[in-house]
Design a protein around this motif. Sequence first.
Motif, mmCIF file in Angstrom:
data_model
loop_
_atom_site.group_PDB
_atom_site.id
_atom_site.type_symbol
_atom_site.label_atom_id
_atom_site.label_comp_id
_atom_site.label_asym_id
_atom_site.label_seq_id
_atom_site.Cartn_x
_atom_site.Cartn_y
_atom_site.Cartn_z
ATOM 1 N N VAL A 1 18.012 -4.831 -20.379
ATOM 2 C CA VAL A 1 16.846 -4.186 -20.993
ATOM 3 C C VAL A 1 15.611 -5.066 -20.849
ATOM 4 O O VAL A 1 14.520 -4.583 -20.502
ATOM 5 N N ALA A 2 15.760 -6.363 -21.091
ATOM 6 C CA ALA A 2 14.625 -7.284 -20.969
ATOM 7 C C ALA A 2 14.103 -7.340 -19.544
ATOM 8 O O ALA A 2 12.883 -7.376 -19.309
ATOM 9 N N CYS A 3 15.007 -7.331 -18.561
ATOM 10 C CA CYS A 3 14.593 -7.351 -17.152
ATOM 11 C C CYS A 3 13.827 -6.077 -16.797
ATOM 12 O O CYS A 3 12.822 -6.121 -16.089
ATOM 13 N N HIS A 4 14.302 -4.931 -17.301
ATOM 14 C CA HIS A 4 13.602 -3.668 -17.043
ATOM 15 C C HIS A 4 12.201 -3.689 -17.642
ATOM 16 O O HIS A 4 11.247 -3.199 -17.027
ATOM 17 N N LYS A 5 12.072 -4.226 -18.857
ATOM 18 C CA LYS A 5 10.761 -4.318 -19.497
ATOM 19 C C LYS A 5 9.820 -5.186 -18.662
ATOM 20 O O LYS A 5 8.634 -4.864 -18.490
ATOM 21 N N LEU A 6 10.335 -6.294 -18.142
ATOM 22 C CA LEU A 6 9.521 -7.208 -17.348
ATOM 23 C C LEU A 6 9.015 -6.533 -16.078
ATOM 24 O O LEU A 6 7.817 -6.582 -15.768
ATOM 25 N N THR A 7 9.917 -5.899 -15.334
ATOM 26 C CA THR A 7 9.505 -5.253 -14.090
ATOM 27 C C THR A 7 8.596 -4.059 -14.358
ATOM 28 O O THR A 7 7.661 -3.796 -13.593
ATOM 29 N N TYR A 8 8.846 -3.337 -15.463
ATOM 30 C CA TYR A 8 7.994 -2.189 -15.788
ATOM 31 C C TYR A 8 6.562 -2.623 -16.089
ATOM 32 O O TYR A 8 5.591 -2.004 -15.631
ATOM 33 N N ARG A 9 6.421 -3.690 -16.867
ATOM 34 C CA ARG A 9 5.074 -4.188 -17.179
ATOM 35 C C ARG A 9 4.372 -4.685 -15.926
ATOM 36 O O ARG A 9 3.165 -4.463 -15.747
ATOM 37 N N HIS A 10 5.104 -5.385 -15.072
ATOM 38 C CA HIS A 10 4.502 -5.887 -13.831
ATOM 39 C C HIS A 10 4.071 -4.721 -12.946
ATOM 40 O O HIS A 10 2.970 -4.734 -12.370
ATOM 41 N N ARG B 1 0.805 -1.206 0.000
ATOM 42 C CA ARG B 1 0.000 0.000 0.000
ATOM 43 C C ARG B 1 0.838 1.255 0.000
ATOM 44 O O ARG B 1 0.442 2.280 -0.542
ATOM 45 N N HIS B 2 1.981 1.253 0.616
ATOM 46 C CA HIS B 2 2.794 2.462 0.791
ATOM 47 C C HIS B 2 3.849 2.605 -0.291
ATOM 48 O O HIS B 2 4.957 3.059 -0.022
ATOM 49 N N GLY B 3 3.522 2.240 -1.507
ATOM 50 C CA GLY B 3 4.474 2.409 -2.587
ATOM 51 C C GLY B 3 5.507 1.307 -2.640
ATOM 52 O O GLY B 3 6.431 1.360 -3.444
ATOM 53 N N ASP B 4 5.382 0.281 -1.761
ATOM 54 C CA ASP B 4 6.345 -0.814 -1.773
ATOM 55 C C ASP B 4 6.155 -1.633 -3.043
ATOM 56 O O ASP B 4 5.047 -2.066 -3.369
ATOM 57 N N LYS B 5 7.235 -1.862 -3.757
ATOM 58 C CA LYS B 5 7.181 -2.655 -4.975
ATOM 59 C C LYS B 5 7.433 -4.121 -4.642
ATOM 60 O O LYS B 5 7.858 -4.452 -3.539
ATOM 61 N N ALA B 6 7.157 -4.974 -5.600
ATOM 62 C CA ALA B 6 7.336 -6.405 -5.376
ATOM 63 C C ALA B 6 8.757 -6.690 -4.902
ATOM 64 O O ALA B 6 9.726 -6.122 -5.418
ATOM 65 N N ARG B 7 8.865 -7.577 -3.958
ATOM 66 C CA ARG B 7 10.169 -7.856 -3.350
ATOM 67 C C ARG B 7 11.159 -8.468 -4.325
ATOM 68 O O ARG B 7 12.370 -8.394 -4.090
ATOM 69 N N TRP B 8 10.668 -9.080 -5.407
ATOM 70 C CA TRP B 8 11.584 -9.756 -6.325
ATOM 71 C C TRP B 8 12.242 -8.792 -7.303
ATOM 72 O O TRP B 8 13.150 -9.191 -8.039
ATOM 73 N N TYR B 9 11.819 -7.520 -7.342
ATOM 74 C CA TYR B 9 12.392 -6.582 -8.311
ATOM 75 C C TYR B 9 13.901 -6.447 -8.159
ATOM 76 O O TYR B 9 14.653 -6.588 -9.121
ATOM 77 N N ARG B 10 14.367 -6.148 -6.927
ATOM 78 C CA ARG B 10 15.795 -5.904 -6.738
ATOM 79 C C ARG B 10 16.631 -7.167 -6.957
ATOM 80 O O ARG B 10 17.612 -7.115 -7.721
ATOM 81 N N PRO B 11 16.306 -8.319 -6.312
ATOM 82 C CA PRO B 11 17.126 -9.510 -6.581
ATOM 83 C C PRO B 11 17.078 -9.941 -8.043
ATOM 84 O O PRO B 11 18.080 -10.430 -8.579
ATOM 85 N N ALA B 12 15.934 -9.754 -8.710
ATOM 86 C CA ALA B 12 15.859 -10.112 -10.128
ATOM 87 C C ALA B 12 16.762 -9.215 -10.956
ATOM 88 O O ALA B 12 17.454 -9.683 -11.869
ATOM 89 N N ALA B 13 16.765 -7.914 -10.644
ATOM 90 C CA ALA B 13 17.603 -6.976 -11.393
ATOM 91 C C ALA B 13 19.089 -7.269 -11.167
ATOM 92 O O ALA B 13 19.882 -7.289 -12.118
#
Length: 491
Positions: free
Chosen positions: A134-143, A24-36
Motif C-alpha cells: 500500500v505504501a509503495c502504491h501511494k508513493l508511485t501514485y503521488r509521483h 511523452r508517450h505515456g511512459d511512466k518512470a522506469r523505477w515504478y515496476r522494479p520498485a513495486a
Amino acid sequence: MRHVHFPAQRVAGAAHESVGSARRHGDKARWYRPAAVAADFFGAAVPVGLVFDAAQQVRPLYCALAAAVAWTGVQALRRRYTARALGESRGVLPVVHDWLILIGVLAVARVVTEEATPRLSALGALLPALLITVACHKLTYRHLSAARREAQAVSRVLVVGEPDAAEDVIAHLSARTDHPYVVVGVVPVGSGALSSGVPVAARLDKGMSEAPAGDSAAVLGAVASHHADLVLVAPGVRITGERLRRVAWALHDAGVELAVFPGLVEVSVKRLETLSAGGLAVLRVAPPVSRGMQTLLKSVLDRVGAAAGLLLLAPVFLGIVLAIRLGSRGPAFYRQQRIGRHGVPFVMWKFRTMVTDADARKAELSGANENDGLMFKMRRDPRVTRVGRLLRRTSLDELPQLVNVLTGHMSLVGPRPPLPEEVAQYDEVELRRLTVRPGMTGLWQISGRSDLSWDETIQLDLQYVDNWSFTSDVDVMGRTLRAVVDGRGAY
C-alpha cells in the motif's frame, strides 16, 4: 446544472511539447515496476523469514522465499505490474483483496507441506507485505500525479468528432489532471468554429455517407503530424458505425490505439458492461445501488459507528463545550434546519463556531460571498469566533452530527446537507443529490471543501449518488482523516 468552461492549460502545454521530451508517450518512470516488485518481494520475504526463524521453524528461508514468490505471483496474475496499472490509484481495498488471495494460496500450501508454524504468527508475518505494498502504491501514485500536472507521463490524444462534441470532450479533459490524457489536436467532422485553442489537425467531410473517401488518410496524417498515441472519437450523427469501422481498421493497422467516448460522464467503470447483440457492440449501464446487502451494511456501519463515536468521544465533547462557553457568550451547540433525503427537513447539530447573532448578520455580508453558487462562504468570516476557527480548521465542529447519523437523518458518508433556501433554487439535476441521505463527510470534503466551485461540488455529489458502493464509503472515510489533517478548504 450550471456549466463552467475551463481553460485548456494542459492542452496548450502539450500541443507545443517537443517530440523528444521525456516520457511523452505515456511512459511512466522506469523505477515504478522494479520498485513495486522489490517492495512486494522483500515486504513478504523479510518479515516471514524473521518470524519463522524466531518460531524455530525448520526451513525459515524456504518459507520466506515461498511467501515472496506467492505474493509477487498473485500481483503478477492480477496484472498489477502492467504499465497501465503501475502508479494508478487503486485504493486500499483492491490490495486487501489481493492479500486475501495470498492468504488462501499459502493456507493451501501450509496443508500440503504440513508446515507447523502457529496460524496467528504466520498471519502476522504476512501483514507487513500488505502495508508495504500500500505504501509503495501511494508513493508511485503521488509521483505520477505530480508528473501529470507537468504534462509528463501522459498519452497524447487526438480528438475526432463534430465541433460541439469535440469541444465538450476537450473541456472536460483539460479541466482535470487525474488522468493520463492530454489533447494535442482535434479533427472536427464538418464545419464549425472551435474555441478551445487546440490545433485543428485536419477536418473531415461532413457528408452522411457510410464511409467518405479520405477519412482514414486524414486521421492518419493528423496522428503522424501531432505524434498522437491515441485517437478519441466523440459521438455524433455524422460518425456512423461503418465510417468509424473504416477509420478503426486504418488506425489499428498503423499500431495506433482507438477509443470511443460513449457520451457518459462520471459513470464508474464498475457499472459498465460490454455486451454483443447480433454483432452489435452494446454498452450496458447498471443502475445505481439502492437496495440489497450493501445498503444494509451501510446502515449498520452508520448506526454502530455513530454510537461508538459518541461513546468514545464523550470526553472530547466535554472539552469542546467548555472551550466554546469560555470563549464567547452563548450556547455550545448550534441547531440549523437542513434538507435530507427526498427533501425531508431535519434539524442538524453542530458545535457553535460563530457569534450568537450570526444568522441575523448574514444578509449584510451577502456581498462578500466568495462562493460562485448557492452556498455562502467567506474565507475570513467576521462572525466566526476564535475557538470556532480552530474547530472549523480541524472539522471538530461537525462531531455533533453523529447524533443525526444515529437517528437516521444523516449518514457517515454522503453529499453535503443543503439549506432550505439552497434547495428552493435547485434545478432538476441538482435535486438528484437529495435521493440519498446527506453525510458528515463525502467526496466534497476530501476534494477541497469550501475551495470548490458550486459546479464542482454538485458534480462530486452526483458522482457519489450514481456510483455509490459500500467499499467506496470505506475508502472515503479512510481519506477523510488526511483531508482533516490537511485542512484545505476548511473555513
